[in-house]
Design an enzyme around this catalytic site. Structure first.
Site, PDB file in Angstrom:
ATOM      1  CB  SER A 298      -0.944   0.000   1.200  1.00 62.27           C
ATOM      2  OG  SER A 298      -0.220  -0.208   2.387  1.00 62.27           O
TER       3      SER A 298
ATOM      4  CG  HIS B 178      -1.422   4.215   3.973  1.00 61.49           C
ATOM      5  ND1 HIS B 178      -2.750   3.958   4.249  1.00 61.49           N
ATOM      6  CD2 HIS B 178      -0.860   3.004   3.721  1.00 61.49           C
ATOM      7  CE1 HIS B 178      -2.974   2.665   4.167  1.00 61.49           C
ATOM      8  NE2 HIS B 178      -1.840   2.071   3.855  1.00 61.49           N
TER       9      HIS B 178
END
Length: 351
Positions: free
Chosen positions: A254, A315
């Site tokens: 991610s 992230h």
């Protein structure tokens, strides 16, 4: 748009244990106090899931380093990040040069004898069908499939019930600032997923944005951005864990995917995005610019409020790198690749 990140804590129903030879320490709750116990020999293997209730085991089964050692432990991760980013973009430049060289050689010869010979070898049955499917893909799609295939291979390795394999995966394919993990795990953990949902969600988003990204940059740049974004997101996760004194490992693509999202949304701020599956039902959409700011706000709140479902630092680090690369990195790095190509051409000599 759907994202799925790395976990920094584990729920009871998603914890897997694996016995190993050395005695390992872990924490348990005793009333209002946390008591250190080590009567059993178990290792915690991180598994993707949402935390549903308070876990009895609060910390990774490793002793955290001393305060003075925690910040010194960033020296190797920072050096490894610089090395991976430099090698990724330098390798991408050499890769592009070799593609141009190969094309020029084929054009000069007037045919592609190697391809013809290869087709003769595969002129039967299932292998011929697979070969034709692969050859029908563009070079960018082949690169995307290669990255996806690597992620699937590592996921299948996690399914093996072998102690030595699981220990190696734990050391090299989960990322944590503790001494039990190799510094190379900052890169390899980008290709590591333990649960099918985690793998499916990340690969779905990866495929959703890869097609658009390949129209903005070539496949060589995309590969370099993916690897660099992955290792930079791991470094951001390292820094956050050192500040909060966390030790729980994380894994997943991610962070690298967030770098792609940041680049694509910054390049096409007015493009319309939808949330996976929900947008098809409700017909709801939003601009890429709003989606990007919403994602950054969500991760910033996650850091400030201490949410533990996703690795918000990873992230945020990936998104910021993608934004930086589109606005400044291309001019600073990729548009100056002529010198690297010229040096490589001198080493290779004339075709």
């Amino acid at each position: 748009m759907a994202t799925s990140g790395k976990l920094s804590r584990l729920g009871n129903s998603f914890i897997q244990f694996q016995k190993f030879h050395n005695t390992t320490k872990y924490w348990t709750n005793s009333g209002n106090r946390k008591v250190l116990r080590h009567p059993e020999r178990w290792r915690i293997i991180p598994s993707r899931g949402f935390r549903t209730k308070k876990s009895k085991i609060e910390f990774l089964a490793e002793e955290a380093p001393q305060e003075s050692q925690r910040f010194r432990s960033l020296v190797k991760p920072i050096g490894f990040t610089v090395m991976v980013c430099g090698c990724s973009f330098t390798g991408a430049m050499v890769w592009q040069y070799e593609g141009m060289r190969s094309y020029a050689t084929k054009m000069k010869s007037g045919n592609d004898q190697s391809t013809n010979d290869l087709s003769l070898l595969k002129n039967f049955g299932f292998r011929k069908h697979i070969s034709s499917m692969w050859n029908s893909l563009t070079e960018g799609e082949k690169m995307v499939w290669t990255i996806t295939g690597f992620n699937i291979a590592v996921f299948l390795m996690w399914r093996l019930k072998n102690a030595s394999v699981n220990n190696a995966l734990y050391r090299y394919f989960t990322c944590s600032p503790t001494s039990g993990h190799s510094v190379t795990s900052m890169l390899w953990s980008t290709f590591s997923h333990q649960s099918f949902f985690h793998l499916f969600a990340n690969m779905y988003v990866f495929w959703s944005f890869s097609g658009v990204m390949l129209h903005l940059v070539n496949k060589e740049q995309m590969a370099a951005v993916f690897c660099s974004g992955g290792v930079i997101s791991s470094l951001a996760s390292f820094m956050h864990k050192i500040v909060i004194k966390g030790t729980m490992p994380s894994l997943g693509a991610s962070g690298a995917i967030c770098a792609m999202i940041g680049l694509v949304c910054m390049a096409n701020p007015d493009s319309q995005l939808t949330i996976a599956f929900i947008g098809d039902i409700l017909g709801f959409s939003f601009s890429a610019e709003k989606g990007l700011y919403g994602l950054m706000t969500f991760d910033a709140l996650g850091l400030l409020l201490g949410w533990k479902v996703f690795d918000h630092a990873a992230h945020l680090g990936g998104v910021l790198f993608g934004i930086w690369y589109w606005k400044y990195g291309r001019d600073l790095i990729w548009n100056n690749r002529g010198k690297v190509m010229q040096m490589w051409h001198q080493l290779r000599g004339k075709p």
